[in-house]
Design an enzyme around this catalytic site. Structure first.
Site, PDB file in Angstrom:
ATOM      1  N   HIS A  22      29.548  64.195 -16.814  1.00 29.03           N
ATOM      2  CA  HIS A  22      29.126  63.258 -17.854  1.00 29.03           C
ATOM      3  C   HIS A  22      27.732  63.617 -18.378  1.00 29.03           C
ATOM      4  O   HIS A  22      27.521  63.740 -19.593  1.00 29.03           O
ATOM      5  CB  HIS A  22      29.119  61.833 -17.291  1.00 29.03           C
ATOM      6  CG  HIS A  22      28.698  60.789 -18.279  1.00 29.03           C
ATOM      7  ND1 HIS A  22      29.591  60.086 -19.041  1.00 29.03           N
ATOM      8  CD2 HIS A  22      27.463  60.336 -18.632  1.00 29.03           C
ATOM      9  CE1 HIS A  22      28.942  59.240 -19.827  1.00 29.03           C
ATOM     10  NE2 HIS A  22      27.631  59.371 -19.595  1.00 29.03           N
ATOM     11  N   GLU A  23      26.789  63.784 -17.464  1.00 30.03           N
ATOM     12  CA  GLU A  23      25.410  64.078 -17.879  1.00 30.03           C
ATOM     13  C   GLU A  23      25.300  65.478 -18.483  1.00 30.03           C
ATOM     14  O   GLU A  23      24.482  65.709 -19.382  1.00 30.03           O
ATOM     15  CB  GLU A  23      24.458  63.922 -16.692  1.00 30.03           C
ATOM     16  CG  GLU A  23      24.407  62.522 -16.106  1.00 30.03           C
ATOM     17  CD  GLU A  23      24.037  61.455 -17.127  1.00 30.03           C
ATOM     18  OE1 GLU A  23      23.345  61.790 -18.115  1.00 30.03           O
ATOM     19  OE2 GLU A  23      24.450  60.293 -16.950  1.00 30.03           O
ATOM     20  N   HIS A  26      25.908  65.245 -22.201  1.00 29.17           N
ATOM     21  CA  HIS A  26      24.690  64.881 -22.936  1.00 29.17           C
ATOM     22  C   HIS A  26      23.732  66.072 -23.026  1.00 29.17           C
ATOM     23  O   HIS A  26      23.188  66.380 -24.090  1.00 29.17           O
ATOM     24  CB  HIS A  26      23.975  63.724 -22.226  1.00 29.17           C
ATOM     25  CG  HIS A  26      24.718  62.429 -22.244  1.00 29.17           C
ATOM     26  ND1 HIS A  26      25.253  61.885 -23.385  1.00 29.17           N
ATOM     27  CD2 HIS A  26      25.000  61.540 -21.248  1.00 29.17           C
ATOM     28  CE1 HIS A  26      25.838  60.726 -23.101  1.00 29.17           C
ATOM     29  NE2 HIS A  26      25.692  60.500 -21.807  1.00 29.17           N
TER      30      HIS A  26
END
Length: 453
Positions: A22-23, A26
Protein backbone atom coordinates in the site's frame (compact mmCIF):
# COMPACT_ATOMS: atom_id res chain seq x y z
CA UNK A 1 4.21 -23.31 17.19
CA UNK A 2 1.28 -22.61 19.54
CA UNK A 3 -1.91 -21.09 18.18
CA UNK A 4 -1.24 -17.79 20.00
CA UNK A 5 2.32 -17.41 18.67
CA UNK A 6 1.27 -18.63 15.24
CA UNK A 7 -1.60 -16.14 15.09
CA UNK A 8 0.69 -13.29 16.18
CA UNK A 9 3.34 -14.28 13.64
CA UNK A 10 0.96 -14.52 10.69
CA UNK A 11 -0.83 -11.31 11.75
CA UNK A 12 2.48 -9.42 11.61
CA UNK A 13 3.44 -11.02 8.28
CA UNK A 14 0.03 -10.29 6.74
CA UNK A 15 -0.14 -6.68 7.86
CA UNK A 16 3.50 -6.18 6.89
CA UNK A 17 2.91 -7.38 3.32
CA UNK A 18 -0.32 -5.41 2.84
CA UNK A 19 0.99 -2.18 4.33
CA UNK A 20 4.30 -2.39 2.44
CA UNK A 21 2.50 -2.73 -0.90
CA UNK A 22 0.00 0.00 0.00
CA UNK A 23 2.66 2.52 1.04
CA UNK A 24 4.87 1.56 -1.90
CA UNK A 25 2.02 2.59 -4.19
CA UNK A 26 2.03 6.08 -2.66
CA UNK A 27 5.85 6.18 -2.68
CA UNK A 28 6.31 5.04 -6.28
CA UNK A 29 3.82 7.50 -7.79
CA UNK A 30 5.01 10.37 -5.57
CA UNK A 31 8.59 9.91 -6.78
CA UNK A 32 7.45 9.89 -10.41
CA UNK A 33 5.47 13.07 -9.85
CA UNK A 34 8.60 14.80 -8.55
CA UNK A 35 7.62 14.84 -4.87
CA UNK A 36 10.45 14.51 -2.36
CA UNK A 37 9.79 11.60 0.03
CA UNK A 38 11.25 12.16 3.50
CA UNK A 39 10.48 8.79 5.05
CA UNK A 40 9.05 5.42 4.02
CA UNK A 41 8.08 3.56 7.21
CA UNK A 42 6.53 0.17 7.83
CA UNK A 43 5.09 0.37 11.33
CA UNK A 44 4.68 3.31 13.69
CA UNK A 45 6.58 4.57 16.69
CA UNK A 46 10.30 4.53 17.40
CA UNK A 47 12.21 2.95 14.50
CA UNK A 48 13.73 -0.46 15.19
CA UNK A 49 15.69 -0.10 11.95
CA UNK A 50 16.49 3.07 10.04
CA UNK A 51 18.52 3.66 6.88
CA UNK A 52 19.01 6.94 5.03
CA UNK A 53 19.53 6.68 1.28
CA UNK A 54 21.78 8.90 -0.80
CA UNK A 55 18.79 10.95 -2.00
CA UNK A 56 17.85 11.78 1.59
CA UNK A 57 14.88 9.43 1.91
CA UNK A 58 14.74 7.50 5.19
CA UNK A 59 13.57 3.88 5.19
CA UNK A 60 12.37 2.63 8.57
CA UNK A 61 10.69 -0.24 10.38
CA UNK A 62 8.65 1.00 13.34
CA UNK A 63 8.18 -0.65 16.70
CA UNK A 64 4.40 -0.93 16.29
CA UNK A 65 3.75 -3.23 13.29
CA UNK A 66 0.12 -2.17 12.71
CA UNK A 67 0.41 0.22 9.80
CA UNK A 68 2.85 2.44 7.97
CA UNK A 69 3.23 5.78 6.27
CA UNK A 70 5.01 7.75 3.56
CA UNK A 71 6.07 11.20 4.75
CA UNK A 72 6.38 13.68 1.90
CA UNK A 73 7.74 17.21 1.74
CA UNK A 74 4.83 19.58 2.47
CA UNK A 75 4.81 23.33 3.20
CA UNK A 76 1.76 22.92 5.46
CA UNK A 77 3.86 21.05 8.01
CA UNK A 78 7.04 23.16 8.16
CA UNK A 79 8.96 25.80 6.28
CA UNK A 80 11.13 24.52 3.47
CA UNK A 81 13.92 26.13 1.42
CA UNK A 82 12.84 27.88 -1.78
CA UNK A 83 14.91 25.45 -3.84
CA UNK A 84 12.78 22.51 -2.60
CA UNK A 85 9.37 24.14 -3.03
CA UNK A 86 8.81 22.55 -6.48
CA UNK A 87 9.23 19.12 -4.82
CA UNK A 88 6.57 19.80 -2.17
CA UNK A 89 3.42 17.67 -2.29
CA UNK A 90 1.11 20.65 -1.75
CA UNK A 91 2.58 22.48 -4.77
CA UNK A 92 1.76 19.70 -7.22
CA UNK A 93 -1.26 19.95 -9.56
CA UNK A 94 -4.43 18.47 -8.12
CA UNK A 95 -4.46 15.60 -10.62
CA UNK A 96 -0.97 14.53 -9.43
CA UNK A 97 -2.08 14.68 -5.80
CA UNK A 98 -5.08 12.53 -6.70
CA UNK A 99 -2.80 10.01 -8.42
CA UNK A 100 -0.44 9.85 -5.43
CA UNK A 101 -3.25 9.33 -2.91
CA UNK A 102 -5.14 6.82 -5.07
CA UNK A 103 -1.99 4.79 -5.74
CA UNK A 104 -2.05 3.14 -2.29
CA UNK A 105 -5.52 1.57 -2.54
CA UNK A 106 -4.89 0.78 -6.21
CA UNK A 107 -1.72 -1.11 -5.25
CA UNK A 108 -3.78 -3.23 -2.83
CA UNK A 109 -6.34 -4.01 -5.52
CA UNK A 110 -3.58 -5.06 -7.94
CA UNK A 111 -2.01 -7.17 -5.18
CA UNK A 112 -5.37 -8.86 -4.59
CA UNK A 113 -5.56 -10.02 -8.22
CA UNK A 114 -1.90 -11.12 -8.19
CA UNK A 115 -2.44 -13.17 -5.02
CA UNK A 116 -5.56 -14.79 -6.46
CA UNK A 117 -3.58 -15.66 -9.58
CA UNK A 118 -0.95 -17.31 -7.40
CA UNK A 119 -3.62 -19.20 -5.49
CA UNK A 120 -5.17 -20.55 -8.69
CA UNK A 121 -1.80 -21.56 -10.17
CA UNK A 122 -0.61 -23.31 -7.00
CA UNK A 123 -3.98 -25.01 -6.58
CA UNK A 124 -6.11 -24.84 -3.46
CA UNK A 125 -6.84 -28.29 -1.99
CA UNK A 126 -10.44 -28.63 -0.90
CA UNK A 127 -13.33 -31.05 -0.57
CA UNK A 128 -15.56 -32.19 -3.41
CA UNK A 129 -18.98 -30.42 -3.51
CA UNK A 130 -20.84 -33.62 -2.66
CA UNK A 131 -23.78 -33.49 -0.27
CA UNK A 132 -23.36 -35.82 2.69
CA UNK A 133 -26.63 -35.17 4.48
CA UNK A 134 -29.68 -32.97 4.04
CA UNK A 135 -32.37 -31.69 6.39
CA UNK A 136 -34.76 -28.78 6.73
CA UNK A 137 -34.99 -26.44 3.74
CA UNK A 138 -32.43 -28.39 1.72
CA UNK A 139 -34.43 -31.62 2.01
CA UNK A 140 -37.72 -29.83 1.32
CA UNK A 141 -36.20 -28.32 -1.82
CA UNK A 142 -35.37 -31.75 -3.23
CA UNK A 143 -31.64 -31.96 -2.53
CA UNK A 144 -30.49 -35.46 -1.68
CA UNK A 145 -27.50 -37.19 -0.17
CA UNK A 146 -24.90 -37.93 -2.82
CA UNK A 147 -25.85 -34.95 -5.02
CA UNK A 148 -22.88 -33.06 -6.47
CA UNK A 149 -23.53 -29.31 -6.42
CA UNK A 150 -22.46 -27.86 -9.78
CA UNK A 151 -23.73 -24.29 -9.55
CA UNK A 152 -25.59 -22.02 -7.14
CA UNK A 153 -27.27 -19.09 -8.84
CA UNK A 154 -24.78 -17.83 -11.42
CA UNK A 155 -21.67 -19.09 -9.60
CA UNK A 156 -19.96 -22.42 -10.35
CA UNK A 157 -19.11 -24.54 -7.32
CA UNK A 158 -16.12 -26.79 -8.07
CA UNK A 159 -15.39 -27.32 -4.35
CA UNK A 160 -17.35 -27.34 -1.10
CA UNK A 161 -15.89 -23.96 -0.10
CA UNK A 162 -17.43 -22.47 -3.24
CA UNK A 163 -20.76 -24.02 -2.25
CA UNK A 164 -20.60 -22.23 1.09
CA UNK A 165 -19.46 -18.92 -0.40
CA UNK A 166 -22.09 -19.01 -3.14
CA UNK A 167 -24.90 -19.91 -0.76
CA UNK A 168 -24.11 -17.35 1.97
CA UNK A 169 -25.17 -14.09 0.23
CA UNK A 170 -28.48 -15.61 -0.90
CA UNK A 171 -29.11 -16.84 2.65
CA UNK A 172 -28.31 -13.43 4.13
CA UNK A 173 -30.74 -11.80 1.68
CA UNK A 174 -33.36 -14.52 2.26
CA UNK A 175 -33.79 -14.98 -1.47
CA UNK A 176 -34.61 -18.22 -3.26
CA UNK A 177 -31.84 -19.54 -5.49
CA UNK A 178 -31.51 -22.19 -8.20
CA UNK A 179 -29.08 -25.02 -7.43
CA UNK A 180 -27.76 -27.12 -10.31
CA UNK A 181 -26.89 -30.65 -9.18
CA UNK A 182 -25.72 -33.96 -10.57
CA UNK A 183 -27.37 -36.91 -8.85
CA UNK A 184 -25.57 -40.15 -7.98
CA UNK A 185 -26.98 -41.76 -11.14
CA UNK A 186 -25.33 -39.05 -13.27
CA UNK A 187 -28.51 -37.18 -14.18
CA UNK A 188 -28.37 -33.38 -13.89
CA UNK A 189 -31.25 -31.33 -12.53
CA UNK A 190 -32.08 -27.95 -11.02
CA UNK A 191 -33.45 -27.59 -7.51
CA UNK A 192 -34.88 -24.37 -6.07
CA UNK A 193 -33.64 -23.68 -2.57
CA UNK A 194 -36.37 -21.79 -0.69
CA UNK A 195 -34.12 -19.47 1.32
CA UNK A 196 -36.96 -16.95 1.63
CA UNK A 197 -38.29 -19.28 4.34
CA UNK A 198 -35.26 -18.79 6.57
CA UNK A 199 -36.02 -17.23 9.97
CA UNK A 200 -35.73 -13.47 10.35
CA UNK A 201 -32.66 -13.92 12.54
CA UNK A 202 -30.07 -16.68 12.49
CA UNK A 203 -26.36 -17.13 13.10
CA UNK A 204 -24.79 -16.01 9.80
CA UNK A 205 -21.69 -18.08 10.60
CA UNK A 206 -23.82 -21.26 10.42
CA UNK A 207 -25.92 -20.33 7.39
CA UNK A 208 -25.13 -23.50 5.41
CA UNK A 209 -25.89 -25.77 8.37
CA UNK A 210 -29.12 -23.92 9.11
CA UNK A 211 -30.21 -24.38 5.50
CA UNK A 212 -29.72 -28.11 6.13
CA UNK A 213 -26.68 -28.94 4.00
CA UNK A 214 -23.70 -30.96 5.16
CA UNK A 215 -20.77 -31.94 3.01
CA UNK A 216 -19.79 -35.56 2.56
CA UNK A 217 -16.48 -34.84 4.27
CA UNK A 218 -18.27 -33.58 7.40
CA UNK A 219 -19.81 -36.95 8.20
CA UNK A 220 -18.01 -39.20 10.68
CA UNK A 221 -17.56 -42.82 9.59
CA UNK A 222 -19.52 -45.25 11.79
CA UNK A 223 -16.38 -46.66 13.41
CA UNK A 224 -16.61 -47.73 17.06
CA UNK A 225 -13.98 -46.22 19.34
CA UNK A 226 -15.22 -47.43 22.74
CA UNK A 227 -18.05 -49.50 24.18
CA UNK A 228 -19.57 -48.67 27.54
CA UNK A 229 -19.46 -51.61 29.98
CA UNK A 230 -22.84 -53.19 30.64
CA UNK A 231 -24.40 -51.61 27.54
CA UNK A 232 -26.31 -53.57 24.85
CA UNK A 233 -23.18 -53.54 22.65
CA UNK A 234 -20.90 -54.86 25.43
CA UNK A 235 -19.71 -58.34 24.44
CA UNK A 236 -21.43 -58.07 21.06
CA UNK A 237 -19.43 -55.47 19.17
CA UNK A 238 -15.75 -54.58 19.39
CA UNK A 239 -13.63 -51.45 19.20
CA UNK A 240 -12.66 -50.76 15.60
CA UNK A 241 -15.83 -52.30 14.14
CA UNK A 242 -17.29 -50.33 11.24
CA UNK A 243 -21.07 -50.46 11.36
CA UNK A 244 -22.48 -50.88 7.86
CA UNK A 245 -26.20 -51.55 8.49
CA UNK A 246 -28.79 -51.71 11.25
CA UNK A 247 -32.15 -53.43 10.91
CA UNK A 248 -31.59 -53.71 7.16
CA UNK A 249 -30.89 -49.98 6.67
CA UNK A 250 -27.44 -49.27 5.19
CA UNK A 251 -25.34 -46.76 7.14
CA UNK A 252 -22.77 -44.33 5.73
CA UNK A 253 -21.93 -42.31 8.83
CA UNK A 254 -22.10 -42.11 12.59
CA UNK A 255 -25.04 -39.74 12.22
CA UNK A 256 -26.87 -42.46 10.26
CA UNK A 257 -26.19 -44.90 13.09
CA UNK A 258 -27.64 -42.52 15.69
CA UNK A 259 -30.79 -42.02 13.61
CA UNK A 260 -31.13 -45.78 13.00
CA UNK A 261 -30.89 -46.53 16.74
CA UNK A 262 -33.67 -44.01 17.43
CA UNK A 263 -35.79 -45.62 14.70
CA UNK A 264 -35.15 -49.09 16.14
CA UNK A 265 -36.24 -47.91 19.59
CA UNK A 266 -39.50 -46.58 18.21
CA UNK A 267 -40.12 -49.89 16.48
CA UNK A 268 -39.25 -51.89 19.56
CA UNK A 269 -37.47 -55.22 19.92
CA UNK A 270 -34.10 -56.37 18.61
CA UNK A 271 -32.54 -56.23 15.16
CA UNK A 272 -29.49 -57.36 13.26
CA UNK A 273 -26.50 -55.03 13.22
CA UNK A 274 -23.96 -55.59 10.45
CA UNK A 275 -20.31 -54.68 10.95
CA UNK A 276 -17.02 -54.99 9.09
CA UNK A 277 -14.30 -56.46 11.36
CA UNK A 278 -10.77 -57.37 10.22
CA UNK A 279 -11.93 -57.94 6.66
CA UNK A 280 -14.95 -60.03 7.67
CA UNK A 281 -18.61 -59.02 7.56
CA UNK A 282 -20.64 -60.02 10.62
CA UNK A 283 -24.36 -59.85 11.40
CA UNK A 284 -25.17 -59.76 15.12
CA UNK A 285 -28.38 -59.37 17.12
CA UNK A 286 -28.76 -56.27 19.30
CA UNK A 287 -31.48 -54.14 20.93
CA UNK A 288 -31.22 -50.58 22.35
CA UNK A 289 -31.61 -49.96 26.07
CA UNK A 290 -32.45 -46.94 28.22
CA UNK A 291 -29.21 -45.27 29.27
CA UNK A 292 -28.09 -42.11 31.07
CA UNK A 293 -25.84 -39.31 29.87
CA UNK A 294 -23.21 -37.86 32.24
CA UNK A 295 -25.64 -35.03 33.09
CA UNK A 296 -28.32 -37.55 34.08
CA UNK A 297 -30.47 -37.17 30.95
CA UNK A 298 -32.02 -40.44 29.78
CA UNK A 299 -31.76 -41.68 26.21
CA UNK A 300 -32.03 -44.92 24.23
CA UNK A 301 -28.80 -46.22 22.80
CA UNK A 302 -26.38 -49.09 22.29
CA UNK A 303 -23.49 -47.77 24.41
CA UNK A 304 -21.24 -46.86 21.49
CA UNK A 305 -18.74 -44.00 21.32
CA UNK A 306 -17.27 -43.03 17.98
CA UNK A 307 -13.61 -43.44 17.22
CA UNK A 308 -11.26 -40.47 16.95
CA UNK A 309 -10.37 -40.44 13.27
CA UNK A 310 -7.90 -38.32 11.29
CA UNK A 311 -9.07 -35.33 9.29
CA UNK A 312 -10.81 -36.33 6.05
CA UNK A 313 -8.67 -36.29 2.93
CA UNK A 314 -9.19 -33.35 0.61
CA UNK A 315 -10.44 -34.82 -2.62
CA UNK A 316 -10.71 -31.75 -4.87
CA UNK A 317 -8.32 -29.03 -6.04
CA UNK A 318 -9.24 -25.60 -7.36
CA UNK A 319 -6.52 -24.95 -9.96
CA UNK A 320 -5.98 -23.22 -13.32
CA UNK A 321 -3.04 -23.01 -15.67
CA UNK A 322 -0.95 -19.78 -15.62
CA UNK A 323 -2.83 -18.26 -18.56
CA UNK A 324 -6.30 -19.41 -17.51
CA UNK A 325 -5.60 -18.09 -14.01
CA UNK A 326 -5.38 -14.48 -15.24
CA UNK A 327 -9.08 -14.02 -16.20
CA UNK A 328 -10.08 -16.30 -13.32
CA UNK A 329 -8.25 -14.03 -10.85
CA UNK A 330 -9.82 -10.92 -12.36
CA UNK A 331 -13.31 -12.45 -12.20
CA UNK A 332 -12.78 -13.57 -8.62
CA UNK A 333 -11.43 -10.16 -7.60
CA UNK A 334 -14.47 -8.40 -9.07
CA UNK A 335 -16.82 -10.92 -7.46
CA UNK A 336 -15.21 -10.51 -4.04
CA UNK A 337 -15.37 -6.71 -4.37
CA UNK A 338 -19.09 -6.92 -5.18
CA UNK A 339 -19.65 -9.19 -2.20
CA UNK A 340 -17.69 -6.86 0.08
CA UNK A 341 -19.78 -3.84 -0.95
CA UNK A 342 -22.94 -5.93 -0.55
CA UNK A 343 -21.86 -6.95 2.96
CA UNK A 344 -21.18 -3.32 3.88
CA UNK A 345 -24.68 -2.48 2.63
CA UNK A 346 -26.22 -5.28 4.69
CA UNK A 347 -24.37 -4.09 7.79
CA UNK A 348 -25.61 -0.50 7.38
CA UNK A 349 -29.20 -1.64 6.81
CA UNK A 350 -29.09 -4.05 9.75
CA UNK A 351 -29.59 -7.20 7.66
CA UNK A 352 -26.42 -8.73 9.13
CA UNK A 353 -24.88 -8.37 12.55
CA UNK A 354 -21.92 -6.01 12.92
CA UNK A 355 -20.50 -8.67 15.23
CA UNK A 356 -19.86 -10.87 12.22
CA UNK A 357 -18.89 -8.07 9.81
CA UNK A 358 -16.08 -6.09 11.47
CA UNK A 359 -13.01 -8.13 12.43
CA UNK A 360 -10.18 -7.02 14.70
CA UNK A 361 -6.54 -8.10 14.89
CA UNK A 362 -7.24 -11.19 17.03
CA UNK A 363 -9.76 -12.55 14.52
CA UNK A 364 -7.49 -11.71 11.58
CA UNK A 365 -4.50 -13.33 13.28
CA UNK A 366 -6.40 -16.52 14.08
CA UNK A 367 -7.74 -16.71 10.52
CA UNK A 368 -4.27 -16.09 9.04
CA UNK A 369 -2.79 -18.83 11.21
CA UNK A 370 -5.54 -21.30 10.28
CA UNK A 371 -5.30 -20.55 6.55
CA UNK A 372 -1.49 -20.73 6.58
CA UNK A 373 -1.68 -24.15 8.26
CA UNK A 374 -3.95 -25.32 5.42
CA UNK A 375 -1.26 -24.57 2.85
CA UNK A 376 0.13 -21.68 0.77
CA UNK A 377 -2.84 -21.46 -1.61
CA UNK A 378 -5.28 -20.99 1.27
CA UNK A 379 -3.07 -18.30 2.81
CA UNK A 380 -2.79 -16.47 -0.52
CA UNK A 381 -6.59 -16.46 -0.78
CA UNK A 382 -6.97 -14.90 2.67
CA UNK A 383 -4.22 -12.37 1.98
CA UNK A 384 -5.99 -11.43 -1.27
CA UNK A 385 -9.26 -10.82 0.57
CA UNK A 386 -7.48 -8.73 3.22
CA UNK A 387 -5.71 -6.71 0.52
CA UNK A 388 -9.03 -6.11 -1.24
CA UNK A 389 -10.66 -5.06 2.03
CA UNK A 390 -7.80 -2.68 2.84
CA UNK A 391 -7.94 -1.12 -0.62
CA UNK A 392 -11.70 -0.59 -0.56
CA UNK A 393 -11.73 0.60 3.06
CA UNK A 394 -9.14 3.26 2.23
CA UNK A 395 -11.26 4.48 -0.69
CA UNK A 396 -14.26 5.22 1.53
CA UNK A 397 -14.85 9.01 1.68
CA UNK A 398 -13.88 9.28 5.34
CA UNK A 399 -11.48 12.08 6.28
CA UNK A 400 -7.96 10.90 7.31
CA UNK A 401 -8.36 7.91 4.95
CA UNK A 402 -7.16 8.09 1.35
CA UNK A 403 -10.77 8.33 0.22
CA UNK A 404 -11.28 11.42 2.38
CA UNK A 405 -8.29 13.15 0.78
CA UNK A 406 -9.59 12.21 -2.66
CA UNK A 407 -12.93 13.78 -1.74
CA UNK A 408 -11.16 17.03 -0.82
CA UNK A 409 -9.28 17.04 -4.13
CA UNK A 410 -12.45 16.36 -6.12
CA UNK A 411 -14.10 19.31 -4.37
CA UNK A 412 -11.04 21.38 -5.25
CA UNK A 413 -11.43 20.41 -8.91
CA UNK A 414 -15.07 21.54 -8.86
CA UNK A 415 -14.69 24.81 -6.97
CA UNK A 416 -11.27 25.73 -8.38
CA UNK A 417 -9.57 26.21 -5.01
CA UNK A 418 -8.46 23.99 -2.14
CA UNK A 419 -10.80 23.14 0.73
CA UNK A 420 -10.32 25.54 3.65
CA UNK A 421 -8.17 24.57 6.62
CA UNK A 422 -11.22 24.89 8.88
CA UNK A 423 -13.25 22.41 6.84
CA UNK A 424 -10.30 19.99 6.69
CA UNK A 425 -9.80 20.23 10.46
CA UNK A 426 -13.47 19.50 11.09
CA UNK A 427 -13.34 16.61 8.63
CA UNK A 428 -10.31 15.14 10.34
CA UNK A 429 -12.09 15.31 13.69
CA UNK A 430 -15.10 13.48 12.28
CA UNK A 431 -12.82 10.97 10.54
CA UNK A 432 -10.89 10.25 13.73
CA UNK A 433 -14.15 9.70 15.59
CA UNK A 434 -15.41 7.28 12.93
CA UNK A 435 -12.14 5.34 12.79
CA UNK A 436 -11.95 5.21 16.60
CA UNK A 437 -15.51 3.86 16.71
CA UNK A 438 -14.71 1.29 14.03
CA UNK A 439 -11.59 0.17 15.89
CA UNK A 440 -13.54 -0.03 19.14
CA UNK A 441 -16.15 -2.22 17.45
CA UNK A 442 -13.42 -4.43 15.98
CA UNK A 443 -11.78 -4.97 19.38
CA UNK A 444 -15.18 -5.57 20.98
CA UNK A 445 -15.95 -8.23 18.38
CA UNK A 446 -12.54 -9.79 19.01
CA UNK A 447 -13.30 -10.07 22.72
CA UNK A 448 -16.82 -11.36 22.12
CA UNK A 449 -15.92 -13.88 19.40
CA UNK A 450 -12.51 -15.11 20.58
CA UNK A 451 -11.88 -14.36 24.22
CA UNK A 452 -15.35 -14.88 25.69
CA UNK A 453 -16.22 -18.51 25.05
Amino acid sequence: MSEILGSLWWLIISIGVLVTIHEFGHFWVARRCGVKVLRFSIGFGKPLWLRKAADGTEYAIGAIPLGGYVKMLDEREFEIPDALIPQAFNRKPVWQRIAIVAAGPLANLILCVALLWGMFVIGRPDFAPVVGDVAGLAAESGLRRGDTVLRIGDRDTPTWSEVQLALLPHALDREDVAVRIRAENGAEATRHLRLSRLPAEFDERRAVQIVGLRGRHELRPAVIGRIEPGSPAWGVLAEGDRVTALDGDPLRSWEDLTAAVAKLHRRGGSAMIEVARNGDRLALEIAPARMLKPDGEAYWGLGLISAELPEPTRDAVLRYGPLQAVPAALREGVHQAEQLFAMIGRAFTGRVSLQNTVAGPVTIGRAANAYANNGPAWYLQLLALLSLSLGILNLLPIPILDGGHLLYYLIELVKGSPVSERVMAAGHFVGLALIAGLMGLAFYNDILNNLVR
